[in-house]
Scaffold this motif. Structure first.
Motif, PDB file in Angstrom:
ATOM      1  N   ASP A  38       4.861   8.543 -19.801  1.00  0.00           N
ATOM      2  CA  ASP A  38       5.708   8.084 -18.696  1.00  0.00           C
ATOM      3  C   ASP A  38       4.938   8.096 -17.369  1.00  0.00           C
ATOM      4  O   ASP A  38       5.069   7.191 -16.549  1.00  0.00           O
ATOM      5  N   GLN A  39       4.162   9.167 -17.194  1.00  0.00           N
ATOM      6  CA  GLN A  39       3.349   9.261 -15.973  1.00  0.00           C
ATOM      7  C   GLN A  39       2.422   8.047 -15.865  1.00  0.00           C
ATOM      8  O   GLN A  39       2.315   7.416 -14.808  1.00  0.00           O
ATOM      9  N   ALA A  40       1.786   7.715 -16.993  1.00  0.00           N
ATOM     10  CA  ALA A  40       0.851   6.583 -16.993  1.00  0.00           C
ATOM     11  C   ALA A  40       1.583   5.271 -16.729  1.00  0.00           C
ATOM     12  O   ALA A  40       1.049   4.379 -16.059  1.00  0.00           O
ATOM     13  N   ALA A  41       2.825   5.155 -17.242  1.00  0.00           N
ATOM     14  CA  ALA A  41       3.573   3.910 -17.026  1.00  0.00           C
ATOM     15  C   ALA A  41       3.890   3.725 -15.543  1.00  0.00           C
ATOM     16  O   ALA A  41       3.724   2.625 -14.994  1.00  0.00           O
ATOM     17  N   LEU A  42       4.324   4.790 -14.874  1.00  0.00           N
ATOM     18  CA  LEU A  42       4.639   4.650 -13.443  1.00  0.00           C
ATOM     19  C   LEU A  42       3.354   4.487 -12.628  1.00  0.00           C
ATOM     20  O   LEU A  42       3.316   3.700 -11.674  1.00  0.00           O
ATOM     21  N   ALA A  43       2.298   5.195 -13.023  1.00  0.00           N
ATOM     22  CA  ALA A  43       1.005   5.008 -12.344  1.00  0.00           C
ATOM     23  C   ALA A  43       0.552   3.553 -12.473  1.00  0.00           C
ATOM     24  O   ALA A  43       0.009   2.978 -11.533  1.00  0.00           O
ATOM     25  N   GLY A  44       0.819   2.947 -13.632  1.00  0.00           N
ATOM     26  CA  GLY A  44       0.474   1.532 -13.835  1.00  0.00           C
ATOM     27  C   GLY A  44       1.236   0.618 -12.884  1.00  0.00           C
ATOM     28  O   GLY A  44       0.690  -0.374 -12.396  1.00  0.00           O
ATOM     29  N   LEU A  99       0.833  -1.210   0.000  1.00  0.00           N
ATOM     30  CA  LEU A  99       0.000   0.000   0.000  1.00  0.00           C
ATOM     31  C   LEU A  99       0.870   1.264   0.000  1.00  0.00           C
ATOM     32  O   LEU A  99       0.558   2.236  -0.699  1.00  0.00           O
ATOM     33  N   THR A 100       1.971   1.255   0.765  1.00  0.00           N
ATOM     34  CA  THR A 100       2.828   2.448   0.731  1.00  0.00           C
ATOM     35  C   THR A 100       3.558   2.538  -0.611  1.00  0.00           C
ATOM     36  O   THR A 100       3.780   3.644  -1.109  1.00  0.00           O
ATOM     37  N   ALA A 101       3.916   1.400  -1.204  1.00  0.00           N
ATOM     38  CA  ALA A 101       4.538   1.448  -2.535  1.00  0.00           C
ATOM     39  C   ALA A 101       3.558   2.061  -3.535  1.00  0.00           C
ATOM     40  O   ALA A 101       3.936   2.886  -4.373  1.00  0.00           O
ATOM     41  N   PHE A 102       2.296   1.660  -3.426  1.00  0.00           N
ATOM     42  CA  PHE A 102       1.262   2.277  -4.271  1.00  0.00           C
ATOM     43  C   PHE A 102       1.269   3.787  -4.102  1.00  0.00           C
ATOM     44  O   PHE A 102       1.313   4.547  -5.070  1.00  0.00           O
ATOM     45  N   VAL A 121      -0.513   0.893  -9.589  1.00  0.00           N
ATOM     46  CA  VAL A 121      -1.774   0.144  -9.584  1.00  0.00           C
ATOM     47  C   VAL A 121      -1.520  -1.359  -9.420  1.00  0.00           C
ATOM     48  O   VAL A 121      -2.258  -2.053  -8.720  1.00  0.00           O
ATOM     49  N   ALA A 122      -0.429  -1.860 -10.032  1.00  0.00           N
ATOM     50  CA  ALA A 122      -0.078  -3.275  -9.859  1.00  0.00           C
ATOM     51  C   ALA A 122       0.184  -3.571  -8.379  1.00  0.00           C
ATOM     52  O   ALA A 122      -0.244  -4.609  -7.851  1.00  0.00           O
ATOM     53  N   GLU A 123       0.844  -2.640  -7.688  1.00  0.00           N
ATOM     54  CA  GLU A 123       1.099  -2.831  -6.248  1.00  0.00           C
ATOM     55  C   GLU A 123      -0.225  -2.854  -5.479  1.00  0.00           C
ATOM     56  O   GLU A 123      -0.399  -3.632  -4.540  1.00  0.00           O
ATOM     57  N   PHE A 124      -1.154  -2.003  -5.880  1.00  0.00           N
ATOM     58  CA  PHE A 124      -2.439  -1.985  -5.168  1.00  0.00           C
ATOM     59  C   PHE A 124      -3.173  -3.319  -5.329  1.00  0.00           C
ATOM     60  O   PHE A 124      -3.768  -3.830  -4.375  1.00  0.00           O
ATOM     61  N   HIS A 125      -3.124  -3.891  -6.516  1.00  0.00           N
ATOM     62  CA  HIS A 125      -3.811  -5.180  -6.710  1.00  0.00           C
ATOM     63  C   HIS A 125      -3.133  -6.282  -5.888  1.00  0.00           C
ATOM     64  O   HIS A 125      -3.803  -7.195  -5.400  1.00  0.00           O
ATOM     65  N   HIS A 126      -1.816  -6.199  -5.707  1.00  0.00           N
ATOM     66  CA  HIS A 126      -1.133  -7.128  -4.798  1.00  0.00           C
ATOM     67  C   HIS A 126      -1.643  -6.940  -3.371  1.00  0.00           C
ATOM     68  O   HIS A 126      -1.910  -7.912  -2.659  1.00  0.00           O
ATOM     69  N   PHE A 127      -1.743  -5.671  -2.989  1.00  0.00           N
ATOM     70  CA  PHE A 127      -2.289  -5.368  -1.663  1.00  0.00           C
ATOM     71  C   PHE A 127      -3.658  -6.016  -1.468  1.00  0.00           C
ATOM     72  O   PHE A 127      -3.943  -6.600  -0.419  1.00  0.00           O
TER      73      PHE A 127
END
Lengths: 221, 221
Positions: B40-46, B22-25, B49-55
């Motif tokens: 680039d912004q969208a790539a890092l935001a993606g 969650l903090t990585a998100f 989001v991957a971290e959030f789905h892990h959470f």
């Protein structure tokens, strides 16, 4: 899509939506850090993630249309950044009200525009704007806070008015700058759009829906 | 899971992972705003989001175990907040290196711990930590920046060392505080864990993998 001006207007519409979703993602994610508990933080972060997935759908459509993401988004970046800079929540409740009211008024606005476009674009816009079902969480938290301390309601009502005022100011700025997008709404030679009476009805619907949402939160509008 | 101390250790492991994701998100989402382009912004935001789905996967397991999210996460909130406060990137490239190196060293660390736990927990941890496939994007951007201005490499190499130093400092703080979690790794009466030689091997593998990743970015470690 064979009419170059119409195509430019649709790309503007998708670009504006893409910026809206991506900046909403950024702001909701930032505001999630204001949450009093990890569960609340995760709930707001989940709203941010829903916005990002909407953004991805629009990005895919822009790619299909052969438009570079930055070309479509750059014209709308500044107005959205200005909106969020002028409406940075100073606490968790302001963040919640913004997540709900701000997102929904933008949704209403884009839905009204979508009514005037081709079927494919309309289907995408409506799909992207579909209620993510997080509103109950916000309503629940805001009403509980007002129950606990009724003085909160006055400050949040003012906050809601500020959100709408800023949104309108930025929308006007965009409309003045982007002729092709405006032509999607009001029409162009050979392509009918809304007349003044219809535009007035759109504005009353937006205002009416906003008032209903504020009331649902226990706030005057 | 019948051993209360083992159960407490697993809940600690999941709680720490949940906070990490969650903090990585939160941090990746914030760092995405430093991006030079919307793509680039969208790539890092993606990546965020991957971290959030892990959470979300860990949250579901904690719910299955009947543990409230905040109970599991609160003990690990402060060390992660401290890590991120001490390693806030001051520019886009620092954000990219952190996204890649920081995330991967945490992944290696949790994988090593997962080797010592029951099959179900291990499967969840490995699933949650599975490579999200965004690394190529970071490697590409960082190498291009070094090609353009080689002086960038020295500063980013220092930055990489600082990230590892802070990560180790916070990991030690957690290990000292959370006996049940430590017992998952080093064992407890009646439950064997790693001996000192094995712990040494873990540390060399972590260091070795980190050096390989820095090299892949074109950075010394």
């Amino acid at each position: 899509m064979d009419d170059p001006e119409y195509r430019a207007g649709i790309i503007d519409l998708l670009g504006a939506l893409a910026v809206g979703e991506l900046t909403a993602f950024q702001r909701l994610a930032a505001d999630a850090e204001l949450a009093p508990t990890r569960a609340d933080q995760a709930a707001l972060a989940g709203m941010a993630v829903a916005e990002f997935h909407h953004f991805e759908q629009i990005r895919d459509r822009l790619t299909e249309l052969g438009v570079a993401l930055d070309d479509a988004m750059t014209p709308f970046h500044e107005p959205y950044v200005a909106f969020h800079a002028n409406t940075a929540p100073s606490n968790w409740l302001e963040g919640l009200v913004k997540a709900y009211v701000g997102d929904q008024i933008a949704t209403d606005f884009y839905r009204e525009i979508a009514a005037t476009v081709d079927d494919d674009t309309r289907a995408l816009v409506n799909d992207v704007l579909a209620e993510a079902g997080h509103a109950d969480f916000v309503v629940d938290r805001v009403r509980a806070a007002i129950d606990e301390d009724p003085s909160v309601a006055g400050r949040l009502a003012l906050w809601g008015r500020r959100l709408v005022g800023e949104a309108l100011a930025q929308a006007q700025r965009v409309a003045a700058d982007r002729d092709a997008l405006t032509a999607i709404i009001v029409g162009a030679p050979g392509r009918p759009g809304m007349d003044l009476a219809e535009l007035g009805q759109v504005l009353s619907r937006l205002t009416e829906n906003h008032a209903q949402r504020m009331a649902k939160l226990g706030l005057s509008s």
